[in-house]
Scaffold this motif. Structure first.
Motif, PDB file in Angstrom:
ATOM      1  N   MET A   1      28.467   4.929 -18.211  1.00 51.70           N
ATOM      2  CA  MET A   1      27.036   4.854 -17.882  1.00 51.70           C
ATOM      3  C   MET A   1      26.887   4.683 -16.365  1.00 51.70           C
ATOM      4  O   MET A   1      27.439   3.750 -15.785  1.00 51.70           O
ATOM      5  N   PRO A   2      26.177   5.588 -15.685  1.00 48.08           N
ATOM      6  CA  PRO A   2      26.046   5.477 -14.230  1.00 48.08           C
ATOM      7  C   PRO A   2      25.211   4.264 -13.833  1.00 48.08           C
ATOM      8  O   PRO A   2      24.337   3.819 -14.576  1.00 48.08           O
ATOM      9  N   HIS A   3      25.506   3.743 -12.663  1.00 49.09           N
ATOM     10  CA  HIS A   3      24.765   2.611 -12.124  1.00 49.09           C
ATOM     11  C   HIS A   3      24.050   3.070 -10.866  1.00 49.09           C
ATOM     12  O   HIS A   3      24.661   3.636  -9.958  1.00 49.09           O
ATOM     13  N   PHE A   4      22.735   2.840 -10.823  1.00 45.66           N
ATOM     14  CA  PHE A   4      21.927   3.250  -9.670  1.00 45.66           C
ATOM     15  C   PHE A   4      21.322   2.005  -9.024  1.00 45.66           C
ATOM     16  O   PHE A   4      20.309   1.484  -9.515  1.00 45.66           O
ATOM     17  N   PRO A   5      21.917   1.501  -7.959  1.00 47.02           N
ATOM     18  CA  PRO A   5      21.347   0.322  -7.288  1.00 47.02           C
ATOM     19  C   PRO A   5      19.923   0.578  -6.819  1.00 47.02           C
ATOM     20  O   PRO A   5      19.588   1.682  -6.353  1.00 47.02           O
ATOM     21  N   SER A   6      19.089  -0.429  -6.959  1.00 48.07           N
ATOM     22  CA  SER A   6      17.674  -0.260  -6.610  1.00 48.07           C
ATOM     23  C   SER A   6      17.499   0.084  -5.128  1.00 48.07           C
ATOM     24  O   SER A   6      16.561   0.806  -4.766  1.00 48.07           O
ATOM     25  N   GLU A   7      18.406  -0.395  -4.279  1.00 52.23           N
ATOM     26  CA  GLU A   7      18.319  -0.088  -2.851  1.00 52.23           C
ATOM     27  C   GLU A   7      18.472   1.416  -2.608  1.00 52.23           C
ATOM     28  O   GLU A   7      17.770   2.017  -1.796  1.00 52.23           O
ATOM     29  N   GLN A   8      19.390   2.032  -3.353  1.00 54.98           N
ATOM     30  CA  GLN A   8      19.599   3.470  -3.217  1.00 54.98           C
ATOM     31  C   GLN A   8      18.411   4.247  -3.789  1.00 54.98           C
ATOM     32  O   GLN A   8      17.989   5.259  -3.228  1.00 54.98           O
ATOM     33  N   LEU A   9      17.879   3.775  -4.903  1.00 58.24           N
ATOM     34  CA  LEU A   9      16.722   4.440  -5.497  1.00 58.24           C
ATOM     35  C   LEU A   9      15.511   4.367  -4.567  1.00 58.24           C
ATOM     36  O   LEU A   9      14.786   5.351  -4.387  1.00 58.24           O
ATOM     37  N   LEU A  10      15.289   3.187  -3.968  1.00 59.69           N
ATOM     38  CA  LEU A  10      14.186   3.030  -3.028  1.00 59.69           C
ATOM     39  C   LEU A  10      14.356   3.966  -1.842  1.00 59.69           C
ATOM     40  O   LEU A  10      13.397   4.591  -1.379  1.00 59.69           O
ATOM     41  N   THR A  11      15.569   4.079  -1.358  1.00 62.55           N
ATOM     42  CA  THR A  11      15.833   4.961  -0.223  1.00 62.55           C
ATOM     43  C   THR A  11      15.535   6.411  -0.580  1.00 62.55           C
ATOM     44  O   THR A  11      14.892   7.137   0.186  1.00 62.55           O
ATOM     45  N   PHE A  12      15.988   6.833  -1.757  1.00 62.67           N
ATOM     46  CA  PHE A  12      15.746   8.207  -2.196  1.00 62.67           C
ATOM     47  C   PHE A  12      14.245   8.482  -2.314  1.00 62.67           C
ATOM     48  O   PHE A  12      13.740   9.496  -1.820  1.00 62.67           O
ATOM     49  N   ALA A  13      13.505   7.583  -2.956  1.00 63.34           N
ATOM     50  CA  ALA A  13      12.060   7.765  -3.115  1.00 63.34           C
ATOM     51  C   ALA A  13      11.353   7.779  -1.762  1.00 63.34           C
ATOM     52  O   ALA A  13      10.391   8.530  -1.562  1.00 63.34           O
ATOM     53  N   THR A  14      11.825   6.978  -0.826  1.00 61.78           N
ATOM     54  CA  THR A  14      11.211   6.927   0.500  1.00 61.78           C
ATOM     55  C   THR A  14      11.454   8.215   1.266  1.00 61.78           C
ATOM     56  O   THR A  14      10.563   8.709   1.976  1.00 61.78           O
ATOM     57  N   VAL A  15      12.637   8.783   1.145  1.00 63.72           N
ATOM     58  CA  VAL A  15      12.922  10.070   1.790  1.00 63.72           C
ATOM     59  C   VAL A  15      11.976  11.141   1.265  1.00 63.72           C
ATOM     60  O   VAL A  15      11.418  11.934   2.033  1.00 63.72           O
ATOM     61  N   ILE A  16      11.767  11.172  -0.053  1.00 65.42           N
ATOM     62  CA  ILE A  16      10.865  12.170  -0.637  1.00 65.42           C
ATOM     63  C   ILE A  16       9.437  11.932  -0.145  1.00 65.42           C
ATOM     64  O   ILE A  16       8.713  12.869   0.207  1.00 65.42           O
ATOM     65  N   ALA A  17       9.016  10.670  -0.107  1.00 62.61           N
ATOM     66  CA  ALA A  17       7.642  10.353   0.304  1.00 62.61           C
ATOM     67  C   ALA A  17       7.410  10.658   1.783  1.00 62.61           C
ATOM     68  O   ALA A  17       6.353  11.167   2.164  1.00 62.61           O
ATOM     69  N   GLU A  18       8.409  10.343   2.628  1.00 60.99           N
ATOM     70  CA  GLU A  18       8.246  10.496   4.079  1.00 60.99           C
ATOM     71  C   GLU A  18       8.613  11.896   4.558  1.00 60.99           C
ATOM     72  O   GLU A  18       8.178  12.323   5.620  1.00 60.99           O
ATOM     73  N   GLY A  19       9.439  12.605   3.792  1.00 60.33           N
ATOM     74  CA  GLY A  19       9.743  13.991   4.132  1.00 60.33           C
ATOM     75  C   GLY A  19      11.024  14.229   4.887  1.00 60.33           C
ATOM     76  O   GLY A  19      11.581  15.322   4.836  1.00 60.33           O
ATOM     77  N   THR A  20      11.526  13.222   5.624  1.00 53.34           N
ATOM     78  CA  THR A  20      12.771  13.371   6.383  1.00 53.34           C
ATOM     79  C   THR A  20      13.570  12.075   6.324  1.00 53.34           C
ATOM     80  O   THR A  20      13.022  10.993   6.065  1.00 53.34           O
ATOM     81  N   LEU A  21      14.865  12.179   6.599  1.00 53.65           N
ATOM     82  CA  LEU A  21      15.720  10.993   6.615  1.00 53.65           C
ATOM     83  C   LEU A  21      15.334  10.069   7.758  1.00 53.65           C
ATOM     84  O   LEU A  21      15.345   8.838   7.607  1.00 53.65           O
ATOM     85  N   ASP A  22      14.998  10.648   8.910  1.00 54.28           N
ATOM     86  CA  ASP A  22      14.632   9.813  10.068  1.00 54.28           C
ATOM     87  C   ASP A  22      13.353   9.018   9.786  1.00 54.28           C
ATOM     88  O   ASP A  22      13.267   7.824  10.107  1.00 54.28           O
ATOM     89  N   ALA A  23      12.368   9.676   9.174  1.00 58.75           N
ATOM     90  CA  ALA A  23      11.121   8.974   8.866  1.00 58.75           C
ATOM     91  C   ALA A  23      11.360   7.880   7.831  1.00 58.75           C
ATOM     92  O   ALA A  23      10.781   6.785   7.915  1.00 58.75           O
ATOM     93  N   ALA A  24      12.201   8.160   6.851  1.00 56.57           N
ATOM     94  CA  ALA A  24      12.526   7.143   5.843  1.00 56.57           C
ATOM     95  C   ALA A  24      13.242   5.966   6.482  1.00 56.57           C
ATOM     96  O   ALA A  24      12.995   4.806   6.114  1.00 56.57           O
ATOM     97  N   ALA A  25      14.131   6.251   7.428  1.00 62.74           N
ATOM     98  CA  ALA A  25      14.851   5.171   8.108  1.00 62.74           C
ATOM     99  C   ALA A  25      13.891   4.252   8.854  1.00 62.74           C
ATOM    100  O   ALA A  25      14.025   3.020   8.828  1.00 62.74           O
ATOM    101  N   ARG A  26      12.895   4.845   9.507  1.00 59.39           N
ATOM    102  CA  ARG A  26      11.902   4.013  10.207  1.00 59.39           C
ATOM    103  C   ARG A  26      11.104   3.173   9.221  1.00 59.39           C
ATOM    104  O   ARG A  26      10.812   1.996   9.474  1.00 59.39           O
ATOM    105  N   GLN A  27      10.732   3.754   8.105  1.00 54.97           N
ATOM    106  CA  GLN A  27       9.965   3.031   7.099  1.00 54.97           C
ATOM    107  C   GLN A  27      10.760   1.874   6.512  1.00 54.97           C
ATOM    108  O   GLN A  27      10.215   0.798   6.233  1.00 54.97           O
ATOM    109  N   LEU A  28      12.060   2.092   6.326  1.00 57.00           N
ATOM    110  CA  LEU A  28      12.922   1.083   5.696  1.00 57.00           C
ATOM    111  C   LEU A  28      13.557   0.133   6.707  1.00 57.00           C
ATOM    112  O   LEU A  28      14.257  -0.807   6.309  1.00 57.00           O
TER     113      LEU A  28
END
Length: 307
Positions: A1-28
């Motif tokens: 059974m795969p394990h998905f840490p919430s920190e990684q899930l939040l990061t993934f959702a933030t990248v989708i919401a912000e559109g780029t990795l750099d923008a997600a990094a600033r948000q996080l």
């Protein structure tokens, strides 16, 4: 059974919401390198590529599954924190919702304003045509939608909100120029030849109104013919009609005073155009979603006709 840490899930959702990795990094408040490492670890756990590294970034088909999980987890964590009275030590996830432009302009913002402030919820609004909004539910991009679709998306529950009534209207100066025989000779075939205003290229309401008129015997099916203006903002759409650029359908609640005072002329008072609206939301048990749904139900009842 795969394990998905919430920190990684939040990061993934933030990248989708912000559109780029750099923008997600600033948000996080982390480095772009940290964002990239978390995404790599998440994809390794999933065993799939989750992110289309385009501009803006988009989830793959597998990524849509993980995005739904990310929103579920974030919402459950926020609900649990609120119930426990715990202050968030990181960015509070915004509740993603898709709503059509007319609902947004007429009543939906009022519903958001009546959500109790002590919930501490913020909103991430997506605007899309009510005929197409369920696609964002299916992809996991949003958790709730105002839609014209009665069939529930998998994993969602649906309830009727009521009917948004539209009126076909035009400015007096427009009628003088384009419809000098009004009202006697007006029908769908006539309206199909004169300038109309559409919200955007997804907007089929004016055409649906035109084609709802029965054609003359032997005339065959009408084809879309008249010139069209595209004005993709609710207020500007109405203003374009008031200024005489074309005829169009405006929500009754937005044009009734103009009709009463002669600033707009109703083209076919006996032919209102009704659009049933529905509220679809994820079945996930969530205090915030429950309260939002209750508020949407209450406020929509003030503005929409009963179905």
């Amino acid at each position: 059974m795969p394990h998905f840490p919430s920190e990684q899930l939040l990061t993934f959702a933030t990248v989708i919401a912000e559109g780029t990795l750099d923008a997600a990094a600033r948000q996080l408040h982390v480095t772009p390198s940290a964002v990239s490492q978390r995404l790599k670890a998440l994809e390794q756990s999933a065993g799939r590529v989750l992110l289309q590294r385009s501009n803006p970034a988009r989830p793959t088909e597998a990524g849509e599954v993980v995005l739904r999980l990310a929103h579920h987890v974030a919402q459950l964590e926020a609900d649990a924190g609120a119930e426990l009275g715990l202050a968030s030590d990181g960015p509070q996830p915004a509740l993603p919702i898709v709503v059509n432009a007319d609902s947004l302009a007429v009543w939906f913002l009022q519903a958001l304003a009546e959500v109790p402030e002590d919930l501490g919820v913020t909103f991430d609004l997506h605007r899309d045509d009510e005929q197409h909004s369920t696609a964002l539910l299916r992809s996991g991009t949003v958790m709730a939608a105002v839609t014209a679709t009665a069939d529930p998306v998998q994993g969602c529950r649906v309830e009727s909100l009521g009917v948004m009534r539209y009126r076909a209207v035009a400015a007096p100066r427009y009628i003088q120029r384009w419809l000098p025989g009004f009202p006697g000779g007006l029908d769908g075939a006539v309206l199909n030849t004169v300038p109309a205003v559409d919200f955007d290229r997804k907007d089929t309401y004016q055409w649906a109104f035109v084609s709802s008129w029965p054609t003359a015997p032997g005339a065959g099916r009408m084809e879309r013919r008249g010139p069209r203006h595209y004005v993709p903002a609710s207020q500007d759409f109405g203003d374009a009609i008031r200024l005489g650029l074309g005829w169009g359908l405006i929500p009754e609640v937005q044009c009734r005073q103009d009709i009463d005072h002669g600033r707009l002329i109703e083209l076919a008072p006996e032919r209102p155009f009704d659009v049933p609206l529905y509220w679809q939301r994820w079945k996930t048990k969530s205090v915030m979603l429950d309260v939002l749904s209750q508020t949407v139900r209450k406020v929509s009842g003030r503005y929409l006709r009963k179905a």
